[in-house]
Design an enzyme around this catalytic site. Structure first.
Site, mmCIF file in Angstrom:
data_model
loop_
_atom_site.group_PDB
_atom_site.id
_atom_site.type_symbol
_atom_site.label_atom_id
_atom_site.label_comp_id
_atom_site.label_asym_id
_atom_site.label_seq_id
_atom_site.Cartn_x
_atom_site.Cartn_y
_atom_site.Cartn_z
ATOM 1 N N LYS A 1 0.746 -1.273 0.056
ATOM 2 C CA LYS A 1 0.051 -0.045 -0.060
ATOM 3 C C LYS A 1 0.920 1.361 0.047
ATOM 4 C CE LYS A 1 -3.276 2.470 3.043
ATOM 5 N NZ LYS A 1 -4.084 2.405 4.144
ATOM 6 N N ASP B 1 -2.741 10.349 3.844
ATOM 7 C CA ASP B 1 -4.279 10.070 3.902
ATOM 8 C C ASP B 1 -5.115 10.789 4.983
ATOM 9 O OD1 ASP B 1 -6.828 8.874 3.838
ATOM 10 O OD2 ASP B 1 -6.069 7.120 5.307
ATOM 11 N N LYS C 1 -10.354 12.267 8.606
ATOM 12 C CA LYS C 1 -9.883 11.907 9.906
ATOM 13 C C LYS C 1 -10.151 12.979 11.228
ATOM 14 C CE LYS C 1 -6.723 8.640 8.024
ATOM 15 N NZ LYS C 1 -7.202 7.588 8.569
ATOM 16 N N ASP D 1 1.210 6.013 6.058
ATOM 17 C CA ASP D 1 0.180 5.366 5.303
ATOM 18 C C ASP D 1 0.906 4.390 4.024
ATOM 19 O OD1 ASP D 1 -2.262 3.969 5.721
ATOM 20 O OD2 ASP D 1 -3.306 5.501 4.564
ATOM 21 N N ASP E 1 -12.580 7.016 3.631
ATOM 22 C CA ASP E 1 -11.310 6.603 4.553
ATOM 23 C C ASP E 1 -10.840 5.178 4.638
ATOM 24 O OD1 ASP E 1 -9.178 7.491 6.185
ATOM 25 O OD2 ASP E 1 -10.310 7.321 8.015
ATOM 26 N N GLU F 1 -9.654 3.687 2.051
ATOM 27 C CA GLU F 1 -9.152 4.075 0.460
ATOM 28 C C GLU F 1 -7.960 3.061 0.059
ATOM 29 O OE1 GLU F 1 -5.770 5.004 2.648
ATOM 30 O OE2 GLU F 1 -8.008 5.671 3.214
ATOM 31 N N ARG G 1 -7.740 -0.196 0.575
ATOM 32 C CA ARG G 1 -8.057 -1.309 -0.115
ATOM 33 C C ARG G 1 -8.755 -1.052 -1.558
ATOM 34 N NH1 ARG G 1 -12.653 -2.174 4.443
ATOM 35 N NH2 ARG G 1 -10.801 -1.290 5.610
#
Length: 584
Positions: free
Chosen positions: A353, A358, A365, A378, A438, A440, A442
């Protein structure tokens, strides 16, 4: 994007200055020159006109805060295995790894252990006396360094291993303690010896020496690239050499020490990727780092960096949906390792990933525990994957082809971004209703996994800072493992036993998929809060070819050391060990 490195320059700095072409030109070259006179040439395929429109803003955004990392040279430590009497070794610190049993003393308060008895005799009984005064019992985490006359070394250190140590993690901890002692004493040379090494097999000695070397390299590392010169030079490590005594000598051990250095330098590389802030490590910068790895080991590694337009041609709607809000364009990274010679026995893919930041998107968030301030981490999965690529480029294992894949982008907020309720179409044709922007990671992994399967690989391991639910379940030090393949689980867990990294297998409970069903699309991207790490893994499973063995690793916890506020480099060592197992 094809990147040609003409001369060496900190690649974070170079990548942050990439310009974007308008759609009217078929290919253009940008040449950049730093104040030091180095030059980089980029050949960049054209991006869509919307990206060209924001060209100036993209450049400014990449230089936000005027921050440029210093080109810090890492200390080069010379490791050597020697058979030298502990009393005769000359240097700054003689470090002795001791268990609680080793610290046992007789009725006269003298050591029973032969190594400690010998050192104590040369010191006139001062070591036994000092260890009692310091209340040193050999427990794990304990250490004491004493300046006592009578030895060839200036200082002698006792480092606790706890109960009889057998795990790589314990000996890596010994190396880290040695590094800490060397920093404090500003030592140039250190020798490490175990108080008890009798009865160890040759294989055990190789593993112990490797773990000590790894721990020392990782323990000495400090990421000072973003500190002012006065701060970074205040306590610069001075360690130049480490002699490992009593574990044998010879080419096999030297090879193992070189291997430890290669993997440790890759872990350091992974740490520094994760530590880098999002205003420096943009998707373009991450792609440049990947390309730099390929060019450094071009005999075995090749790079293919795809632009947004090329990803659109491959119908990566899920990945591009996440990337749509950011002015920093996405780059899809594909490195391929092929051995210098010989047949290919196994084809593997490592997928990471790669969200360089993010925000959460429209589901931004907010509130305590949201951790938006550390969302540079992230891309921890991609750091592990690229770190492994760097190590394998140096080690060059035979018989295995490895694909390193990262769908890199940012998850931001703008008028062009995906909204809750939008439906995305992945490259395998499956549709996804976005019920939470959020979730995202995946979405980017979906297209990356389809792409990996299309490379004709036998096995895929993906790594992602995917869910807070996994941290709730396993805490900050253990990664969650999800796979339907017992064979693949066995391989990776055997690799982790050598690396010393902690993993725990989690269930793939198929009944939980009910919460992932959509009324208008094939699936939603998040289910209920309960079992969130499991439903995330089940989501990824929808994008795996049935013929391919697949594992998902959620490393949201162990990728970051919250206490020290730095990255750990988690995952690199285990991935390298796993590839080597498939190589042999």
């Amino acid at each position: 994007m094809v990147v040609t490195i003409v001369a060496s320059l900190p690649s974070f700095l170079l990548a942050s200055s990439v310009s974007h072409a308008s759609s009217t030109s078929s290919l253009f070259f940008t040449r950049l020159r730093s104040s030091a006179g180095f030059r980089l040439s980029f050949a960049v395929a054209p991006l869509c006109s919307r990206r060209a429109k924001f060209m100036a803003h993209s450049i400014a955004s990449a230089n936000l805060g005027l921050t440029q990392p210093a080109n810090v040279e890492h200390p080069k430590i010379a490791f050597a295995a020697k058979e030298v009497d502990v009393g005769e070794w000359k240097g700054d610190i003689l470090a002795v790894g001791v268990t609680e049993k080793d610290m046992t003393k007789d009725e006269n308060s003298k050591f029973e252990n032969s190594i400690l008895k010998k050192i104590d005799g040369l010191l006139g009984g001062l070591l036994a006396e000092a260890s009692s005064e310091e209340d040193f019992t050999g427990k794990s985490g304990q250490s004491t360094v004493l300046r006592l006359p009578g030895l060839g070394s200036k200082r002698v250190g006792l480092i606790g291993l706890g109960q009889p140590a057998s795990s790589p993690a314990a000996f890596r901890g010994l190396g880290e303690s040695v590094a800490a002692a060397a920093k404090t004493a500003q030592a140039n040379s250190v020798a490490v010896v175990l108080a008890s090494s009798e009865g160890l097999s040759n294989e055990s000695k190789l593993g112990i020496a490797s773990a000590i070397a790894s721990g020392t390299v990782l323990g000495i590392h400090e990421d000072n690239r973003y500190k002012s010169e006065s701060e970074s030079k205040s306590k610069k490590p001075q360690l130049k050499s480490v002699d490992i005594l009593g574990l044998g000598t010879g080419p096999e051990l030297e090879k193992k020490l070189k291997y430890a250095e290669d993997v440790s330098s890759a872990v350091v590389f992974g740490r520094e990727l994760v530590n880098s802030p999002a205003n420096v490590l943009t998707p373009a910068a991450l792609a440049a780092e990947a390309s730099k790895i390929a060019s450094s080991y071009s005999d075995v590694l090749s790079a293919n960096i795809l632009t947004a337009e090329q990803c659109k041609e491959l119908k990566m709607g899920s990945y591009l949906g996440v990337a749509a809000a950011s002015d920093n364009p996405p780059y899809f990274i594909h490195l391929c390792y092929k051995p210098p010679s010989g047949p290919i026995k196994a084809k593997l893919a490592l997928v990471g990933k790669g969200l360089t930041f993010d925000s959460g998107g429209y589901n931004i968030k907010t509130g305590p525990g949201c951790s938006i301030d550390v969302m540079k981490i992230d891309m921890g999965g991609s750091a592990a994957v690229l770190g492994a690529a760097k190590a394998l480029g140096q080690i060059k294992p035979p018989g295995v082809e490895v694909h390193f894949i990262v769908a890199s982008c940012e998850n931001m907020i703008s008028g062009t971004g995906m909204r809750p309720g939008d439906i995305l179409t992945a490259s395998n044709g499956k549709t996804i209703e976005v019920n939470n922007t959020d979730a995202e990671g995946r979405l980017t992994l979906a297209d990356a996994l389809v792409y990996a399967c299309n490379q004709g690989v036998d096995k895929i391991v993906d790594l992602a800072t995917l869910t807070g639910a996994c941290i709730v379940a396993l805490g900050p030090s253990i990664a969650g493992v999800f796979t339907p393949s017992d064979e693949l689980a066995k391989e990776v867990f055997e690799a982790s036993e050598i690396s010393g990294e902690k993993f725990w297998r989690m269930p793939l409970e198929e009944s939980y998929w009910e919460t992932m069903k959509s009324g208008v699309a094939d699936m939603v991207n998040t289910g209920s809060r309960q079992g969130g790490a499991i439903t995330a893994a089940l989501f990824l499973k929808q994008f795996i070819d049935e013929k391919v063995q697949w594992m998902h690793i959620d490393l949201a916890g162990p990728v970051w050391n919250e206490k020290k506020r730095v990255a750990t480099g988690f995952g690199v060592s285990t991935l390298v060990e796993w590839v080597l197992k498939n190589s042999s």
